[in-house]
Structure formats: C-alpha cells, structure tokens
Design a protein around this motif. Sequence first.
Motif, PDB file in Angstrom:
ATOM      1  N   VAL A  37     -53.822 -26.229  23.206  1.00 15.74           N
ATOM      2  CA  VAL A  37     -53.301 -27.030  22.093  1.00 15.74           C
ATOM      3  C   VAL A  37     -54.433 -27.223  21.090  1.00 15.74           C
ATOM      4  CG1 VAL A  37     -52.280 -29.231  21.416  1.00 15.74           C
ATOM      5  CG2 VAL A  37     -51.694 -28.211  23.621  1.00 15.74           C
ATOM      6  N   SER A  38     -54.185 -26.922  19.833  1.00 20.87           N
ATOM      7  CA  SER A  38     -55.247 -26.977  18.839  1.00 20.87           C
ATOM      8  C   SER A  38     -55.750 -28.399  18.613  1.00 20.87           C
ATOM      9  CB  SER A  38     -54.760 -26.397  17.501  1.00 20.87           C
ATOM     10  OG  SER A  38     -53.805 -27.255  16.900  1.00 20.87           O
ATOM     11  N   VAL A  39     -56.981 -28.502  18.157  1.00 28.13           N
ATOM     12  CA  VAL A  39     -57.573 -29.803  17.831  1.00 28.13           C
ATOM     13  C   VAL A  39     -56.731 -30.493  16.762  1.00 28.13           C
ATOM     14  CG1 VAL A  39     -59.560 -30.947  16.779  1.00 28.13           C
ATOM     15  CG2 VAL A  39     -59.904 -29.141  18.484  1.00 28.13           C
ATOM     16  N   ARG A  40     -56.273 -29.722  15.796  1.00 26.43           N
ATOM     17  CA  ARG A  40     -55.459 -30.284  14.717  1.00 26.43           C
ATOM     18  C   ARG A  40     -54.177 -30.898  15.272  1.00 26.43           C
ATOM     19  NH1 ARG A  40     -53.261 -26.901   9.420  1.00 26.43           N
ATOM     20  NH2 ARG A  40     -52.207 -28.652   8.398  1.00 26.43           N
ATOM     21  N   THR A  41     -53.555 -30.216  16.227  1.00 26.75           N
ATOM     22  CA  THR A  41     -52.327 -30.738  16.831  1.00 26.75           C
ATOM     23  C   THR A  41     -52.601 -32.007  17.625  1.00 26.75           C
ATOM     24  OG1 THR A  41     -51.317 -28.538  16.951  1.00 26.75           O
ATOM     25  CG2 THR A  41     -50.447 -30.217  18.436  1.00 26.75           C
ATOM     26  N   LEU A  42     -53.689 -32.025  18.359  1.00 26.49           N
ATOM     27  CA  LEU A  42     -54.044 -33.218  19.131  1.00 26.49           C
ATOM     28  C   LEU A  42     -54.290 -34.406  18.205  1.00 26.49           C
ATOM     29  CD1 LEU A  42     -56.451 -31.588  21.747  1.00 26.49           C
ATOM     30  CD2 LEU A  42     -54.172 -32.540  22.211  1.00 26.49           C
ATOM     31  N   HIS A  43     -54.946 -34.146  17.090  1.00 25.55           N
ATOM     32  CA  HIS A  43     -55.172 -35.217  16.111  1.00 25.55           C
ATOM     33  C   HIS A  43     -53.841 -35.717  15.542  1.00 25.55           C
ATOM     34  CE1 HIS A  43     -59.619 -34.024  15.129  1.00 25.55           C
ATOM     35  NE2 HIS A  43     -59.448 -34.482  16.359  1.00 25.55           N
ATOM     36  N   HIS A  44     -52.907 -34.790  15.319  1.00 29.99           N
ATOM     37  CA  HIS A  44     -51.596 -35.170  14.804  1.00 29.99           C
ATOM     38  C   HIS A  44     -50.848 -36.031  15.817  1.00 29.99           C
ATOM     39  CE1 HIS A  44     -47.843 -35.021  12.641  1.00 29.99           C
ATOM     40  NE2 HIS A  44     -47.235 -34.447  13.659  1.00 29.99           N
ATOM     41  N   TYR A  45     -50.914 -35.646  17.089  1.00 29.96           N
ATOM     42  CA  TYR A  45     -50.257 -36.440  18.131  1.00 29.96           C
ATOM     43  C   TYR A  45     -50.813 -37.861  18.155  1.00 29.96           C
ATOM     44  CZ  TYR A  45     -48.238 -32.172  20.172  1.00 29.96           C
ATOM     45  OH  TYR A  45     -47.526 -31.013  20.389  1.00 29.96           O
ATOM     46  N   ASP A  46     -52.103 -37.989  17.945  1.00 26.38           N
ATOM     47  CA  ASP A  46     -52.724 -39.318  17.914  1.00 26.38           C
ATOM     48  C   ASP A  46     -52.256 -40.088  16.685  1.00 26.38           C
ATOM     49  OD1 ASP A  46     -54.319 -41.526  18.280  1.00 26.38           O
ATOM     50  OD2 ASP A  46     -56.216 -40.501  17.931  1.00 26.38           O
ATOM     51  N   LYS A  47     -52.189 -39.416  15.561  1.00 23.43           N
ATOM     52  CA  LYS A  47     -51.809 -40.065  14.304  1.00 23.43           C
ATOM     53  C   LYS A  47     -50.409 -40.650  14.367  1.00 23.43           C
ATOM     54  CE  LYS A  47     -51.397 -39.202   9.329  1.00 23.43           C
ATOM     55  NZ  LYS A  47     -51.556 -38.190   8.239  1.00 23.43           N
ATOM     56  N   GLY A  60     -48.881 -41.552  17.075  1.00 15.35           N
ATOM     57  CA  GLY A  60     -48.725 -42.436  18.228  1.00 15.35           C
ATOM     58  C   GLY A  60     -48.069 -41.785  19.422  1.00 15.35           C
ATOM     59  N   LEU A  61     -48.040 -40.456  19.461  1.00 14.97           N
ATOM     60  CA  LEU A  61     -47.434 -39.756  20.586  1.00 14.97           C
ATOM     61  C   LEU A  61     -48.396 -39.670  21.763  1.00 14.97           C
ATOM     62  CD1 LEU A  61     -45.079 -38.127  21.767  1.00 14.97           C
ATOM     63  CD2 LEU A  61     -46.038 -36.083  20.654  1.00 14.97           C
ATOM     64  N   LEU A  62     -49.662 -39.388  21.476  1.00 12.14           N
ATOM     65  CA  LEU A  62     -50.697 -39.317  22.500  1.00 12.14           C
ATOM     66  C   LEU A  62     -51.986 -39.839  21.891  1.00 12.14           C
ATOM     67  CD1 LEU A  62     -51.596 -38.442  25.338  1.00 12.14           C
ATOM     68  CD2 LEU A  62     -52.146 -36.195  24.371  1.00 12.14           C
ATOM     69  N   SER A  63     -52.306 -41.078  22.204  1.00 13.06           N
ATOM     70  CA  SER A  63     -53.465 -41.736  21.604  1.00 13.06           C
ATOM     71  C   SER A  63     -54.484 -42.082  22.679  1.00 13.06           C
ATOM     72  CB  SER A  63     -53.042 -43.003  20.854  1.00 13.06           C
ATOM     73  OG  SER A  63     -52.145 -42.677  19.805  1.00 13.06           O
ATOM     74  N   PRO A  64     -55.498 -41.236  22.865  1.00 15.12           N
ATOM     75  CA  PRO A  64     -56.516 -41.505  23.889  1.00 15.12           C
ATOM     76  C   PRO A  64     -57.435 -42.639  23.469  1.00 15.12           C
ATOM     77  CG  PRO A  64     -57.164 -39.628  22.567  1.00 15.12           C
ATOM     78  CD  PRO A  64     -55.769 -40.008  22.106  1.00 15.12           C
ATOM     79  N   GLY A  65     -58.250 -43.087  24.412  1.00 12.21           N
ATOM     80  CA  GLY A  65     -59.232 -44.113  24.095  1.00 12.21           C
ATOM     81  C   GLY A  65     -60.366 -43.537  23.264  1.00 12.21           C
ATOM     82  N   ARG A  66     -61.254 -44.386  22.835  1.00 11.49           N
ATOM     83  CA  ARG A  66     -62.378 -43.967  21.990  1.00 11.49           C
ATOM     84  C   ARG A  66     -63.703 -44.294  22.673  1.00 11.49           C
ATOM     85  NH1 ARG A  66     -61.354 -41.411  16.790  1.00 11.49           N
ATOM     86  NH2 ARG A  66     -59.132 -41.782  16.345  1.00 11.49           N
ATOM     87  N   ASN A  67     -64.647 -43.402  22.500  1.00 11.42           N
ATOM     88  CA  ASN A  67     -65.998 -43.641  22.987  1.00 11.42           C
ATOM     89  C   ASN A  67     -66.631 -44.736  22.132  1.00 11.42           C
ATOM     90  OD1 ASN A  67     -68.885 -43.479  23.351  1.00 11.42           O
ATOM     91  ND2 ASN A  67     -68.577 -41.485  24.307  1.00 11.42           N
ATOM     92  N   PRO A  68     -67.043 -45.849  22.725  1.00  9.90           N
ATOM     93  CA  PRO A  68     -67.577 -46.965  21.933  1.00  9.90           C
ATOM     94  C   PRO A  68     -68.860 -46.618  21.190  1.00  9.90           C
ATOM     95  CG  PRO A  68     -67.946 -47.316  24.275  1.00  9.90           C
ATOM     96  CD  PRO A  68     -67.033 -46.140  24.167  1.00  9.90           C
TER      97      PRO A  68
END
Length: 246
Positions: free
Chosen positions: A12-22, A24-32
């Motif tokens: 799955v492309s990085v662009r697609t993963l970013h879109h999923y996050d945008k 709210g379909l797949l929103s991973p946690g963030r490195n603090p």
Amino acid sequence: MNTNEVAIITGVSVRTLHHYDKIGLLSPGRNPENDYREYTENDLDMLQQILFFKACGFSLAEIKVMLTSPGFDRDKAFVLQKKYLLHEKERINAMLDTLDKTIRSWKGEQEMTQKEKFAGFAMGDNPYEEEARRLWGEEAVNEYNDKINSLSSQEQNVVTQNMEELFQELGKIRLEEPGSPLAQEAMDKMYQFFNKNFGYHYSLEAFAGLGQLYVKDERFLKNIDQYGEGLSAFLSRAMKIYAEKQ
C-alpha cells in the motif's frame, strides 16, 4: 513500524496510507519525539481488514462505517469476506471459461450460442455484500430514522433549533484533535443534549454508531459539514473516542 516500512510490507503506497489517516479510516499513533506515524500490530490487522473489504468491492466510506460500528464482529467479517471472494472466484472462473471458448470459436474450432458468449459477466447481486451492509451499515441508519420519526412535529422543531445552535458551536472546534480535552468535553455536552432532548436514552454504543452515520449517509454529511468543512469526520472520530473512554 513507520509508514515507509508498512508500505514496503503491504504494498500500500505511502500516499494511500496518509489518505486513510486523513479520512479517519486508519489513524495510527504518533511518535512523541518526531510526530511520525507509528503503526502497531493492531493497526496492521485493521489495514488487512480494509484491504479485504476493498477486494470485496466496498467503498472507503462503507468500510469506515463497518469497521467502526459498535456491532462489528471480526469473525463474522472473515466469514463474509471469504464467501464474497469465493463468489467472485466462481464468476471469474466462468469468465475465463467463456474467454477460452470464445478464442476457440474465433479460430473456428467450436461454435457458441449467443447466451454462452456472455456467461460469467453477470451473476446478480452478491448476497454476502448485502449481509455485510445489513450487519454494520444500513441497520444503523434505519434505527436512527425510526427514532427521529417517533417525535411529534413540535418536538422535532425544538430539537432542530437546539441542534442548530449545538452544531454551530461544534463547528468552531472541528480542527481540534478528536481526543483532546476540549473535544471530549464537547462530546459529553453533545451526549447529554441528545439524551435530554430526544425522549430516549442513547447508549454509548448507539452514540458511537450515530457518529458513523455522519460519514456514511450523504444527507447527514452534507448537512453537518455546512457548519464547517470536515465537521462530520471530526465528530465521527470524537464520538467514538468518547464512547470508548466512558
């Protein structure tokens, strides 16, 4: 696991993963330390579910509703996905058989009837797709509409006016993080408002389910986003977080 690593492993492309996050379909946690996305094993399991449902022909909006539905059952999802893909496998095999026969017919090696030329192109509606929507999609819409329609005209007018004011206030905080204290305080106000004004009590699951309607049903999405672009998506996530934390 960061986004690039997930992209390499899954295809799955990085662009697609970013879109999923945008959306709210797949929103991973963030490195603090650097605010980079960090995917857990649960996130990857969720991504697998997304890809299975995509392979079954569902839109991203439908997938989001199903995966965030309070009644979502992963075991049932696996069963339905397998049945759907087997159904699709049969259709593709039929089309391949038709293609082979067509090639032989084109070469004059066999004859085909007009009906045989179109075998496999249409097999009707997929019953497993409809079952998935019934379990985690349309049923929620129908339940909500039934409850709204049970109110008198006067009650509906009062609720409409009060909700107008409520959503105007919510629109002002739509750019906040859905899990932030400010957003969650607003969700508590919203939850209390609904239970006070609708004449029945929303369970936390029902409240989260209602949030999914805001991104699933175009009527809700259009009406809510008039108070601010992206408000429906914000509320969907914030209501789910609220329900999980109570």
